[in-house]
Write an enzyme that holds these catalytic residues in place. Structure first.
Site, mmCIF file in Angstrom:
data_model
loop_
_atom_site.group_PDB
_atom_site.id
_atom_site.type_symbol
_atom_site.label_atom_id
_atom_site.label_comp_id
_atom_site.label_asym_id
_atom_site.label_seq_id
_atom_site.Cartn_x
_atom_site.Cartn_y
_atom_site.Cartn_z
ATOM 1 N N ASP A 151 -29.835 3.224 -12.969
ATOM 2 C CA ASP A 151 -28.861 3.532 -11.927
ATOM 3 C C ASP A 151 -29.411 3.031 -10.586
ATOM 4 O O ASP A 151 -30.440 3.517 -10.117
ATOM 5 C CB ASP A 151 -28.669 5.058 -11.898
ATOM 6 C CG ASP A 151 -27.667 5.493 -10.852
ATOM 7 O OD1 ASP A 151 -27.274 4.658 -10.019
ATOM 8 O OD2 ASP A 151 -27.290 6.676 -10.874
ATOM 9 N N CYS B 236 -21.078 0.940 -9.277
ATOM 10 C CA CYS B 236 -22.255 0.045 -9.219
ATOM 11 C C CYS B 236 -22.408 -0.805 -10.476
ATOM 12 O O CYS B 236 -22.239 -2.020 -10.436
ATOM 13 C CB CYS B 236 -23.536 0.859 -9.010
ATOM 14 S SG CYS B 236 -23.562 1.793 -7.468
ATOM 15 N N ARG B 237 -22.757 -0.174 -11.609
ATOM 16 C CA ARG B 237 -23.099 -0.937 -12.809
ATOM 17 C C ARG B 237 -21.897 -1.439 -13.588
ATOM 18 O O ARG B 237 -21.793 -2.646 -13.891
ATOM 19 C CB ARG B 237 -23.996 -0.084 -13.732
ATOM 20 C CG ARG B 237 -25.362 0.196 -13.161
ATOM 21 C CD ARG B 237 -26.079 1.300 -13.909
ATOM 22 N NE ARG B 237 -25.438 2.591 -13.667
ATOM 23 C CZ ARG B 237 -25.815 3.743 -14.217
ATOM 24 N NH1 ARG B 237 -26.819 3.751 -15.092
ATOM 25 N NH2 ARG B 237 -25.207 4.854 -13.905
ATOM 26 N N SER B 238 -20.990 -0.541 -13.975
ATOM 27 C CA SER B 238 -19.897 -0.980 -14.868
ATOM 28 C C SER B 238 -18.927 -1.972 -14.214
ATOM 29 O O SER B 238 -18.390 -2.831 -14.922
ATOM 30 C CB SER B 238 -19.157 0.218 -15.478
ATOM 31 O OG SER B 238 -18.606 1.058 -14.502
ATOM 32 N N ASN C 259 -18.689 4.395 -11.779
ATOM 33 C CA ASN C 259 -17.817 3.203 -11.861
ATOM 34 C C ASN C 259 -17.698 2.498 -10.504
ATOM 35 O O ASN C 259 -16.631 1.989 -10.132
ATOM 36 C CB ASN C 259 -16.419 3.572 -12.412
ATOM 37 C CG ASN C 259 -15.529 2.371 -12.742
ATOM 38 O OD1 ASN C 259 -14.306 2.445 -12.632
ATOM 39 N ND2 ASN C 259 -16.109 1.275 -13.150
ATOM 40 N N CYS D 110 -20.163 3.625 -16.755
ATOM 41 C CA CYS D 110 -21.354 4.200 -16.114
ATOM 42 C C CYS D 110 -20.975 5.570 -15.550
ATOM 43 O O CYS D 110 -20.005 6.176 -16.012
ATOM 44 C CB CYS D 110 -21.937 3.254 -15.069
ATOM 45 S SG CYS D 110 -20.826 2.840 -13.705
HETATM 46 P P1 4NP Z 1 -22.895 3.835 -11.121
HETATM 47 O O1 4NP Z 1 -23.827 4.316 -9.926
HETATM 48 O O2 4NP Z 1 -22.858 4.944 -12.128
HETATM 49 O O3 4NP Z 1 -23.601 2.613 -11.629
HETATM 50 O O4 4NP Z 1 -21.530 3.523 -10.519
HETATM 51 C C1 4NP Z 1 -23.656 5.538 -9.248
HETATM 52 C C2 4NP Z 1 -22.695 5.657 -8.294
HETATM 53 C C3 4NP Z 1 -22.561 6.852 -7.605
HETATM 54 C C4 4NP Z 1 -23.397 7.917 -7.882
HETATM 55 C C5 4NP Z 1 -24.373 7.780 -8.857
HETATM 56 C C6 4NP Z 1 -24.497 6.583 -9.557
HETATM 57 N N1 4NP Z 1 -23.282 9.125 -7.163
HETATM 58 O O5 4NP Z 1 -24.109 10.032 -7.400
HETATM 59 O O6 4NP Z 1 -22.387 9.263 -6.320
#
Ligand code: 4NP
Length: 145
Positions: A116, A8-10, A6, A3
């Site tokens: 997201d 939240c989702r992955s 790294n 993602c």
């Molecule tokens: P992820 O979510 O890609 O699922 O881990 C996010 C985590 C952090 C951010 C965006 C999406 N950020 O903008 O910091």
């Protein structure tokens, strides 16, 4: 499992898939941004995993690198933007052929995004968990066979 951050989702995708595999397989996750390198998964991901009996607190965020094309047979992107960022790093057709949109496992050819959840509430994490659970069930059933 890849993602953006790294966190939240992955990490959920990694934890869910690992929990469904009968034998040892290399499963890992990474983020295209690297902005959260070394961090634990987001508290909301840790919590939704815990509610399903999974502990993902051993994971630490890391950036996706070109070496991952050599280390892994399949690279699952959570959304279109991750997919494009990974493809940008690919060196050849072999690398490119490894990159898939994870929800195409459950919804072939639809190119749906795992949304997201970072800036939303807990419901977003429950939604993400359920999408990844369904996809990982299909992935695991193919690997376990
Ligand atoms: P992820 O979510 O890609 O699922 O881990 C996010 C985590 C952090 C951010 C965006 C999406 N950020 O903008 O910091």
């Amino acid at each position: 499992m890849v993602c953006l951050g790294n966190i939240c989702r992955s990490p959920l995708a990694e934890g869910i898939l690992k929990s469904k595999l009968d034998a040892e397989h290399l499963v890992d996750s990474a983020g295209t941004s690297g902005h959260h390198g070394g961090e634990l998964p987001d508290k909301r991901s840790i919590e939704v995993a815990r509610l399903h009996g999974l502990d993902i607190r051993d994971q630490r965020s890391r950036k996706f690198t070109v070496k991952d094309f050599d280390a892994f047979d399949v690279i699952y992107a959570m959304d279109r933007s991750n997919y494009d960022d990974i493809l940008y790093l690919s060196r050849n057709d072999d690398d490119k052929s490894k990159v898939k949109m994870i929800l195409n496992v459950s919804f072939p050819n639809e190119n749906l995004n795992v949304p997201d959840p970072y800036y939303g509430g807990d419901k977003g994490f429950v939604n993400v968990y359920n999408m990844l659970e369904e996809a990982c069930e299909i992935i695991a059933s193919k690997i376990n066979n």
